[in-house]
Design a protein around this motif. Structure first.
Motif, short mmCIF file in Angstrom:
data_model
loop_
_atom_site.label_atom_id
_atom_site.label_comp_id
_atom_site.label_asym_id
_atom_site.label_seq_id
_atom_site.Cartn_x
_atom_site.Cartn_y
_atom_site.Cartn_z
N SER A 1 0.83 -1.22 0.00
CA SER A 1 0.00 0.00 0.00
C SER A 1 0.86 1.26 0.00
N SER A 2 2.19 1.10 0.12
CA SER A 2 3.07 2.27 0.24
C SER A 2 4.39 1.99 -0.47
N GLU A 3 4.46 2.32 -1.75
CA GLU A 3 5.69 2.23 -2.53
C GLU A 3 5.47 3.01 -3.82
N ILE A 4 6.54 3.38 -4.50
CA ILE A 4 6.37 4.15 -5.74
C ILE A 4 5.92 3.20 -6.86
N TYR A 5 4.70 3.43 -7.36
CA TYR A 5 4.17 2.60 -8.45
C TYR A 5 4.59 3.17 -9.81
N GLY A 6 4.66 4.50 -9.91
CA GLY A 6 4.99 5.15 -11.17
C GLY A 6 4.89 6.65 -10.98
N LEU A 7 5.16 7.41 -12.05
CA LEU A 7 5.11 8.87 -11.96
C LEU A 7 3.93 9.41 -12.76
N MET A 8 3.37 10.52 -12.31
CA MET A 8 2.32 11.22 -13.06
C MET A 8 2.88 11.63 -14.42
N LYS A 9 2.13 11.34 -15.49
CA LYS A 9 2.64 11.61 -16.83
C LYS A 9 2.02 12.85 -17.48
N VAL B 1 5.41 13.78 -10.52
CA VAL B 1 5.25 13.47 -9.08
C VAL B 1 4.94 11.97 -8.93
N PRO B 2 5.62 11.27 -8.00
CA PRO B 2 5.34 9.84 -7.84
C PRO B 2 3.96 9.55 -7.23
N ILE B 3 3.30 8.52 -7.76
CA ILE B 3 2.11 7.96 -7.10
C ILE B 3 2.65 6.83 -6.23
N SER B 4 2.51 6.97 -4.92
CA SER B 4 3.24 6.06 -4.03
C SER B 4 2.42 5.56 -2.84
N GLY B 5 1.11 5.76 -2.90
CA GLY B 5 0.24 5.22 -1.84
C GLY B 5 -1.04 4.74 -2.48
N CYS B 6 -1.57 3.61 -1.99
CA CYS B 6 -2.83 3.10 -2.54
C CYS B 6 -3.51 2.25 -1.47
N LEU C 1 2.30 -1.37 4.72
CA LEU C 1 2.86 -0.04 4.47
C LEU C 1 4.33 -0.10 4.05
N GLY C 2 4.59 -0.81 2.94
CA GLY C 2 5.94 -0.91 2.40
C GLY C 2 6.22 -2.31 1.90
N ARG C 3 7.06 -2.39 0.88
CA ARG C 3 7.35 -3.68 0.25
C ARG C 3 7.87 -4.70 1.25
N ALA D 1 5.05 8.25 3.15
CA ALA D 1 5.97 7.38 3.90
C ALA D 1 6.72 6.39 2.99
N ALA D 2 6.35 6.35 1.71
CA ALA D 2 6.92 5.34 0.81
C ALA D 2 8.44 5.50 0.67
N GLU D 3 9.10 4.36 0.50
CA GLU D 3 10.54 4.37 0.26
C GLU D 3 10.83 5.16 -1.02
#
Length: 552
Positions: A264-272, A279-284, A336-338, A493-495
């Protein structure tokens, strides 16, 4: 002056809060958890047939872009530099199902929506309407009923024991969850069938559709979901934290269309695109999990209740899956993290909460606005022995009595509309206590207090009644946007982002309003046992021999 203001603020985090009736984008200060600005756009619901609820995935996506742009404009007016936004989190309505074409980026069908009201404590197929919300014949279409026959067919061929689905997923086989909606789409929509055959189809809940689209869509969009949303599909093994091959075979779902499951908390990708490009999308997090995080219920045994059309009660059970004996669901609370451990929760819902207030307004006309109920209840300060059981379409957890119907009892010549208004508020509180009692029995951890959020918590009489009826303090944060806050916390809080510390000593103290019980324990118990007597009077109303008039 503007420069000084920017320097004071430090890093900011945005949150997309995508709900059943609206989309919002909110921006928080990661050091103080203060809400700086937000924007909201209403979303249309489509009812192509009685009992069907759909939404346009492109409208939802467009609303997200609009909310982001408008919020950034508002921040500009406040002299806040949007380059301070370091991450974005997503919180979303769970279970709503989207299938789209990965080559064109176009949805292959409307999003098949979850009910507006919670169906989290859901009966299996044998209970009419498959979820804890009114069936056809009531004043609003709240539930997508098209999958009922799909569930009935599936339930006939459950392998081995009836626990096959629940033991793996924590969920009962029900129309509410995504797998059944996806099965319906595969059976009934030619465009979906064709795209699957040609390996063009992608499936996801709303979070997956948004993250894929925002991170580039057809140009390298990231197809992923998080453990909390995956745990509501009925295809996810909550023990191994992976898609379950046996479940996918049982539902006939090709695994290649499923998103990758991440924490639920890691960088999935960046806003394009848009104002926050790069900006990173990093919470879900699914909305109820996000509220649990936003309420900072990080300890085993902490619980929150969200009061809306219905109520959602989640209790953190720590690293262990607790399976309920009382009709509650077992779900993933967050991860909350990998490399962080997974936390689980027990979830229960009250079907009719805010909905009972709406019923008094729209069906009986005893109030003109929902806010008026507090005024009426305040006039009398008691229900004067009147009890209201809003079992409009049967009783759900912990009773599972589809034969029940709503009753107002204990009436005398003295009873007036104020007493009925008071009894309606008490009904929300009694139902919450029943779910809480079931949780206490399942967990063996009696709650010391209940944390609350949601629209109805602005009603002070309701909050005081809840404390009296539970006989524990009820605690409400002064900043009501706990769902969005939870998504922002996970993102910050994502890495690789690291602007929001979730260490207990770093979490900013949130100002709370606290409601202590004001009656004695004996009176609280007497009222609760009288409520249970009223509930028993509502049971056995509808029998198969005597169908309700007016309902086909």
């Amino acid at each position: 002056m503007a420069a000084a203001k920017k320097a004071v603020l430090g890093p900011l985090v945005g949150a997309v809060d995508q709900g059943t009736s609206s989309t919002r984008f909110l921006v928080f200060n990661s050091k103080t958890a203060e809400l700086l600005s937000h924007h909201q756009v209403e979303i249309k619901q489509e009812f192509p047939r009685e009992g069907w609820v759909e939404q346009d995935p492109k409208e939802i996506l467009q609303s997200v872009y609009e909310c982001i742009e408008k919020t950034c404009e508002k921040l500009g007016q406040l002299n806040i530099d949007i380059s301070n936004i370091k991450a974005i989190g997503v919180s979303n309505q769970r279970e709503t199902t989207v299938v789209w074409d990965k080559l064109t980026g176009e949805p292959l069908y409307n999003a098949v929506a979850a009910p507006v009201s919670p169906g989290s404590s859901v009966p299996v197929a044998v209970v009419p309407s498959g979820s804890s919300v009114p069936a056809a014949g009531t004043s609003s279409v709240w539930l997508d009923l098209r999958t009922q026959s799909t569930v009935e067919n599936l339930s006939k061929r459950i392998p081995g024991n009836n626990n096959f689905v629940k033991s793996k997923t924590g969920l009962p086989l029900s129309t509410y969850f995504s797998a059944v909606k996806l099965r319906w789409l595969l059976d009934n929509v030619r465009k979906v069938q064709k795209a699957v055959e040609e390996n063009r189809a992608l499936f996801g809940t709303i979070d997956s559709w948004l993250i894929w689209s925002l991170t580039g869509g057809v140009n390298g969009g990231v197809h992923c979901t998080d453990v909390t949303n995956a745990s509501r599909t009925m295809l996810f093994n909550i023990h191994s934290l992976e898609w379950d091959k046996e479940l996918c075979e049982f539902f006939g779902i090709p695994m290649e269309i499923l998103p990758n499951v991440r924490s639920s908390s890691e960088i999935y990708g960046l806003m394009k695109a848009g104002a926050l490009e790069g900006v990173p999308i990093s919470g879900c997090l699914g909305d109820q999990s996000a509220a649990l995080v936003g309420q900072m219920c990080f300890q085993d045994g902490q619980a929150k209740n969200t009061y809306g059309t219905g109520c959602f009660l989640l209790c953190n059970t720590g690293h262990k899956c607790v399976f309920s004996e009382h009709g509650l669901l077992t779900t993933v609370a967050y991860k909350l993290g990998r490399d962080k451990p997974v936390y689980y929760a027990l979830e229960g819902s009250v079907a009719i909460a805010g909905a009972v207030i709406r019923w008094l307004r729209d069906n009986l006309g005893i109030i003109k606005s929902s806010e008026e109920i507090e005024k009426l209840a305040k006039e009398v300060g008691t229900s004067y022995g009147c009890y209201f059981v809003p079992a409009f379409s049967g009783l759900y957890a912990p009773y599972w009595e589809p034969s029940a119907r709503g009753i107002i009892c204990g009436l005398t010549q003295f009873t007036n509309k104020c007493h009925i208004a008071f009894a309606a508020l008490e009904a929300v509180c009694f139902q919450t206590r029943e779910i809480l009692d079931a949780m206490n029995r399942d967990c063996g951890i009696p709650l010391s207090h209940l944390q609350v959020d949601g629209g109805m918590t602005s009603n002070k009489i309701l909050m005081q009644l809840q404390a009296d009826i539970l006989y524990i303090p009820v605690v409400k944060p002064s900043m009501p946007e706990t769902t969005a806050l939870g998504a922002a916390m996970a993102a910050g809080a994502a890495e690789g982002v690291g602007v929001w510390s979730l260490e207990p000593e770093d979490l900013s103290a949130v100002t709370m309003e606290r409601f202590e019980p004001q009656i004695n324990a004996e009176e609280s118990e007497i009222r609760y046992s009288t409520w249970k007597k009223a509930v028993m009077k509502s049971v056995g109303w509808v029998t198969t021999q005597s169908p309700e008039s007016g309902i086909p």
